[in-house]
Write an enzyme that holds these catalytic residues in place. Structure first.
Site, mmCIF file in Angstrom:
data_model
loop_
_atom_site.group_PDB
_atom_site.id
_atom_site.type_symbol
_atom_site.label_atom_id
_atom_site.label_comp_id
_atom_site.label_asym_id
_atom_site.label_seq_id
_atom_site.Cartn_x
_atom_site.Cartn_y
_atom_site.Cartn_z
ATOM 1 N N ASP A 152 0.326 1.365 23.058
ATOM 2 C CA ASP A 152 1.334 0.751 23.600
ATOM 3 C C ASP A 152 2.024 1.534 24.693
ATOM 4 O OD1 ASP A 152 2.945 2.254 22.056
ATOM 5 O OD2 ASP A 152 4.222 0.294 21.462
ATOM 6 N N ASP A 181 -0.449 6.640 23.559
ATOM 7 C CA ASP A 181 -0.155 7.201 22.505
ATOM 8 C C ASP A 181 -1.019 6.683 21.341
ATOM 9 O OD1 ASP A 181 0.958 4.547 22.552
ATOM 10 O OD2 ASP A 181 2.609 4.888 21.709
ATOM 11 N N SER A 184 3.744 4.685 15.928
ATOM 12 C CA SER A 184 3.566 4.808 17.308
ATOM 13 C C SER A 184 3.617 6.436 17.750
ATOM 14 C CB SER A 184 4.981 4.397 17.983
ATOM 15 O OG SER A 184 4.942 4.379 19.587
ATOM 16 N N ASP A 223 -0.878 4.257 19.032
ATOM 17 C CA ASP A 223 -1.048 2.788 18.707
ATOM 18 C C ASP A 223 -1.311 2.046 20.253
ATOM 19 O OD1 ASP A 223 1.740 3.214 19.481
ATOM 20 O OD2 ASP A 223 2.059 1.242 18.596
#
Length: 577
Positions: A307, A303, A144, A305
């Site tokens: 999400d 960010d 993340s 990834d």
């Protein structure tokens, strides 16, 4: 076995490759470093495995990934789900392609089909793909928003949400039962492809995912009329959001989307930021510079990834104002629920707004205003996904919106994790809708403060790395647990919640009742005047976090109360450190 015994096993066992052994031999005289790498297994936290890349059982490497995947495979077989397959995605981080391939080959060697994306994809698309492909589980290789030296391994169950009890405990038990890493199964990529147990996926799932997002548009008419006039600056922060975010905005009709060139391409070193987190002011430096050049209406950052979504919006004076995760979550909640009500004439009688215990109290005020149910869950979007699954199984409850303070929300139920791509789409749509009313998104935010109250929420995180850091974090929580405060920052404590003990104690009457939520090492204090404090260890980083919120009569009043609260937390920490 002691940590040194495990270390010696790694440098002597022929199962481990020479590069791994060389890395470990280089630290042979550093006892503290050896201890840090081998004193415990890397543990499943809020979002699966997450740790520093390197050799050792407390690090992210191919052997830890294989072991985790073997444990998952063993659990899937016990559940009778091996015929359904597992979908695998990965982000732009160091070793993400390698770790995802190792996971796929381990699954294939266990007779479980692996569907692996051909290149990096955002977390929410992985969540979508699990259900779209009818898989029993999903794996996403990502850390993340963590620093560049981290990577991670998120596990999703067949509902598309990150796994929750009993599956998380079941998989963890299977992983811990594997004491000899050399017993983990794997096979070659060529053999996996030939067996039909490994399939590369991509564009077909992409198209279905984007189509699912576009079903959530409430005002295409507003986009058609003013979308071409809006100016949007976007940065994927070297991650996975670039292609899907730009695609959905283009297909909706937003013509003026400017991507920060220095941060456009995937790069696991994250060269333009020290910390690729849209919560960080530093992450927006280049985007705000471009926004001023283009006179942009809003500035968005996802960010790595994709999400989480960070946001700056331009006010009527031409200044850029930051929206915290609580602010953007409430703005989108109010817009989404309000537009559903306007479109349908009413809201479902069993409609629900879901948020986490560490998110703003404004969420409850919004739900009350619309006459819908407000549900609080533990930190971690998987618990919001769990509520959606409960609605589906029971036939009672309609999901309207869900968000958490850490810059994540979900509009619709196409995924069961927070989705920064759909949030990007929705914020741009909302900007178009309000623009037709002569308002900016900042104006809409101020309108909400006037309607619901001036809520100000923040967080103070203290990094305490390593074994000693974990012990200090545990000590702080125990001190608070054993000697709970009766007053915090001048606010009287009304009730104290201990989610580990499953108790809520009313300090005035002494009455104790259960929290009703799963056990978690979290302490929460309800204070007078709608203020609050929550303390918990991070599930993804070596940190202890103090979340807090106040309610003011104006922006200035709320800012002052929050500043005073922050000082109080520092004083509390000084006494406990």
């Amino acid at each position: 076995m002691s940590y040194m015994d495990v270390y010696n096993e790694w440098i002597s066992n022929p199962y481990f490759d020479e590069e791994t052994k060389a890395e470990l031999l280089a630290i042979k005289d550093d006892d503290k470093e050896i201890q840090e790498r081998f004193y415990k297994d890397l543990e499943f936290g809020t979002a699966g495995l997450r740790g520093i890349i390197g050799a050792g059982i407390n690090r992210m490497n191919i052997y830890v990934v294989r072991r985790a995947t073997q444990g998952l495979a063993n659990y899937i077989k016990k559940q009778g789900g091996e015929s359904k397959g597992v979908v695998i995605a990965f982000d732009s981080r160091r070793m993400s392609p390698e770790f995802s391939l190792e996971a796929a080959l381990c699954l294939a060697a266990n007779g479980i089909k692996a569907y692996r994306f051909d290149s990096l994809r955002p977390t929410p698309e992985l969540s979508f793909a699990v259900r779209e492909l009818g898989c029993i589980a999903g794996i996403n290789i990502t850390a993340s928003h963590n620093p560049p030296d981290y990577n991670g391994y998120k596990v999703y169950w067949e509902d598309g949400a990150q796994f929750t009890p009993p599956h998380d405990k079941g998989v963890t038990e299977e992983v811990l039962a594997i004491t000899d890493l050399s017993t983990v199964k794997t096979m070659s990529e060529e053999d996996a492809l030939a067996s039909g147990l490994y399939e590369v996926i991509g564009e077909n799932v992409d198209d279905k995912y984007i189509k699912a997002l576009m079903k959530q548009v409430k005002h295409q008419d507003s986009i058609d009329r003013v979308g071409k006039d809006l100016k949007i600056v976007y940065t994927p922060l070297h991650g996975t959001g670039n292609i899907p975010a730009r695609r959905v905005l283009k297909e909706l009709g937003f013509e003026n989307v400017y991507v920060v060139p220095e941060q456009e391409l995937p790069d696991g070193e994250f060269p333009t930021v020290s910390y690729p987190n849209p919560e960080s002011e530093e992450a927006f430096e280049l985007a705000l510079k471009l926004a001023k050049e283009k006179d942009a209406d809003l500035v968005l950052a996802t960010d790595p990834d994709a999400d989480r979504l960070g946001v700056y919006v331009k006010d009527s004076n031409g200044e850029y104002q930051v929206l915290t995760g609580n602010m953007s979550g409430c703005l989108l909640a109010d817009y989404t629920i309000g537009q559903i009500q306007a479109r349908d004439g009413k809201l479902p009688e069993d409609g629900a707004l879901i948020s986490t215990i560490v998110s703003t109290n404004m969420a409850a005020a919004i739900a009350k205003s619309y006459g819908i149910r407000f549900i609080e869950v533990l930190t971690g979007f998987k618990y919001i996904g769990q509520q959606i699954l409960g609605f589906e199984h029971s036939g009672k409850g309609t999901y309207l919106f869900g968000f958490e303070e850490s810059y994540g929300c979900l509009i619709g139920t196409h995924a069961r994790d927070k989705d920064a791509i759909v949030a990007t789409m929705a914020l741009c749509e909302a900007a178009a809708f309000y623009k037709e009313q002569g308002k900016t998104l900042w104006d809409a935010m101020i309108d909400m403060y006037e309607k619901y109250g001036y809520y100000k929420d923040s967080i103070k995180s203290i990094t305490l790395a390593g074994k000693e850091g974990l012990e200090k974090i545990a000590s702080i929580l125990e001190q608070l647990r054993n000697d709970p405060p009766t007053e915090i920052a001048g606010y009287k404590v009304l009730s104290a919640r201990d989610y580990k003990a499953d108790t809520i104690k009313d300090l005035a009457t002494g009455e104790v009742k259960p929290t009703g939520l799963p056990s978690s090492n979290v302490l929460y204090y309800d204070l007078e005047d709608d203020a609050w404090l929550c303390v918990r260890p991070s599930g993804t980083e070596p940190k202890i976090k103090f979340y807090y919120g106040v309610k003011g009569t104006s922006m200035e009043d709320a800012d002052k109360k929050a500043a005073d609260f922050a000082v109080c937390i520092d004083e509390m920490l000084d006494k406990m450190m």
